[in-house]
Design an enzyme around this catalytic site. Structure first.
Site, PDB file in Angstrom:
ATOM      1  N   GLY A  70       2.078   9.413  -8.533  1.00 60.21           N
ATOM      2  CA  GLY A  70       2.785   9.675  -9.778  1.00 60.21           C
ATOM      3  C   GLY A  70       1.873   9.479 -10.970  1.00 60.21           C
ATOM      4  O   GLY A  70       0.799   8.883 -10.861  1.00 60.21           O
ATOM      5  N   GLY A 119       3.184   8.771  -4.526  1.00 55.81           N
ATOM      6  CA  GLY A 119       4.229   9.782  -4.581  1.00 55.81           C
ATOM      7  C   GLY A 119       3.936  11.004  -3.741  1.00 55.81           C
ATOM      8  O   GLY A 119       4.863  11.694  -3.299  1.00 55.81           O
ATOM      9  N   GLU A 142      -0.980   0.996  -4.445  1.00 53.27           N
ATOM     10  CA  GLU A 142      -0.227   0.358  -5.534  1.00 53.27           C
ATOM     11  C   GLU A 142      -0.745  -1.038  -5.890  1.00 53.27           C
ATOM     12  O   GLU A 142      -0.669  -1.437  -7.060  1.00 53.27           O
ATOM     13  CB  GLU A 142       1.256   0.293  -5.168  1.00 53.27           C
ATOM     14  N   ASP A 150       6.627   2.548  -3.223  1.00 56.53           N
ATOM     15  CA  ASP A 150       8.032   2.925  -3.328  1.00 56.53           C
ATOM     16  C   ASP A 150       8.249   4.197  -2.520  1.00 56.53           C
ATOM     17  O   ASP A 150       7.811   4.261  -1.380  1.00 56.53           O
ATOM     18  CB  ASP A 150       8.449   3.053  -4.796  1.00 56.53           C
TER      19      ASP A 150
END
Length: 304
Positions: A70, A119, A142, A150
């Site tokens: 992302g 993502g 991350e 996530d």
């Protein structure tokens, strides 16, 4: 629509159409921003309801990446400006998009070449045909940027064998295509040079037959032609050691095992150093996320 996602509908010899979605933000390695997510969600829903569209092909522009995650910079700026609504909207729409791909009513091919991170893994995970190529590098990085995995990561990483999902989350280790196949992130290995051939063959196929069987036949043919080119899996080589370290009773014990690990293996040492230099908060969140959600469904992982 922005120019960061391109949509095409390719005609087939049997009179049907193939939907092609191309992430086209090459300067950011096709990282997803809010606009790209919204456009993908809208178009995939349209194709989902179009009986003449028999298959969806998801790819990234250029040769460097399918999707490197992302747009963390934009999310950070929104958070710092206290624009909580924008941050919430980004993740809500991203998770809806990821879930839609998992439950799609027609075959989805994801061409996961180059960098596939964060993502990008979320987009790829739900595809029926998760193609990795000779250029693929997958990671969940991350902990290096103060976040945690996530996009349904608690479901995805928790299903990996021998605690390798926890290892991937805590070390942000880079996974080659053989690693991806072993962990289930990919399910077909095809040489990247065949991408246009695959699309051509999909157009020439007879889509009067079952769409999943047709897609399988085309994809498997090029996977067979690529057999023997798959590199060596480092994570499979070190499976027993990873299971032993990640199976310690607490996060402190796991981090101690990583800190005291003595190895001459460059890949393991890089993973070890990344974990030790990562954000302590991110590491704690990643560990607790996987510990607490190990029995969650996919929907629960995306909504809780």
């Amino acid at each position: 629509m922005s120019e960061k996602v391109e949509f095409q509908e390719l005609d087939t010899a049997s009179g049907h159409r193939i939907g092609v979605a191309t992430l086209n933000a090459q300067k950011s390695l096709n990282a997803l921003d809010q606009g790209m997510i919204n456009e993908l969600l809208q178009q995939l829903l349209s194709w989902h309801n179009d009986e003449e569209v028999v298959c969806v092909f998801l790819q990234g522009a250029g040769d460097r990446a399918f999707c490197a995650g992302g747009d963390v910079r934009a999310i950070r700026e929104s958070a710092l400006s206290d624009d909580k609504d924008s941050v919430q909207a980004f993740f809500e729409q991203e998770y809806r998009l990821d879930h839609l791909i998992h439950v799609y009513n027609k075959p989805v091919i994801c061409w996961g070449h180059g960098f596939v991170m964060g993502g990008g893994v979320g987009l790829m995970a739900g595809a029926d045909f998760r193609v990795v190529t000779d250029t693929t590098v997958i990671a969940m990085p991350e902990i290096t940027v103060g976040l945690y995995p996530d996009v349904g990561a608690s479901w995805l990483l928790g299903r990996m064998p021998a605690k390798t999902g926890l290892f991937a989350a805590l070390t942000a280790c880079q996974l080659n295509p053989a690693d991806a196949m072993y962990l289930g992130l990919g399910n077909r290995f095809i040489d990247h040079a065949f991408r246009h051939n695959v699309l051509d063959s999909l157009q020439q196929a007879d889509w009067q037959k079952d769409a999943y069987q047709v897609t399988y036949s085309v994809i498997q043919d090029y996977a067979d032609q690529s057999a023997g080119w798959l590199p060596y899996s480092k994570i499979r080589e070190h499976r027993d050691l990873i299971k032993k370290m990640m199976g310690k009773p607490s996060l402190a014990d796991i981090m101690h095992a990583l800190e005291t690990l003595e190895t001459s293996d460059e890949w393991l040492n890089t993973a070890r150093q990344t974990a030790l230099n990562g954000s302590p908060l991110s590491i704690t969140l990643s560990y607790e996320q996987l510990r607490r959600t190990r029995h969650f469904s996919l929907k629960g992982s995306l909504s809780e």
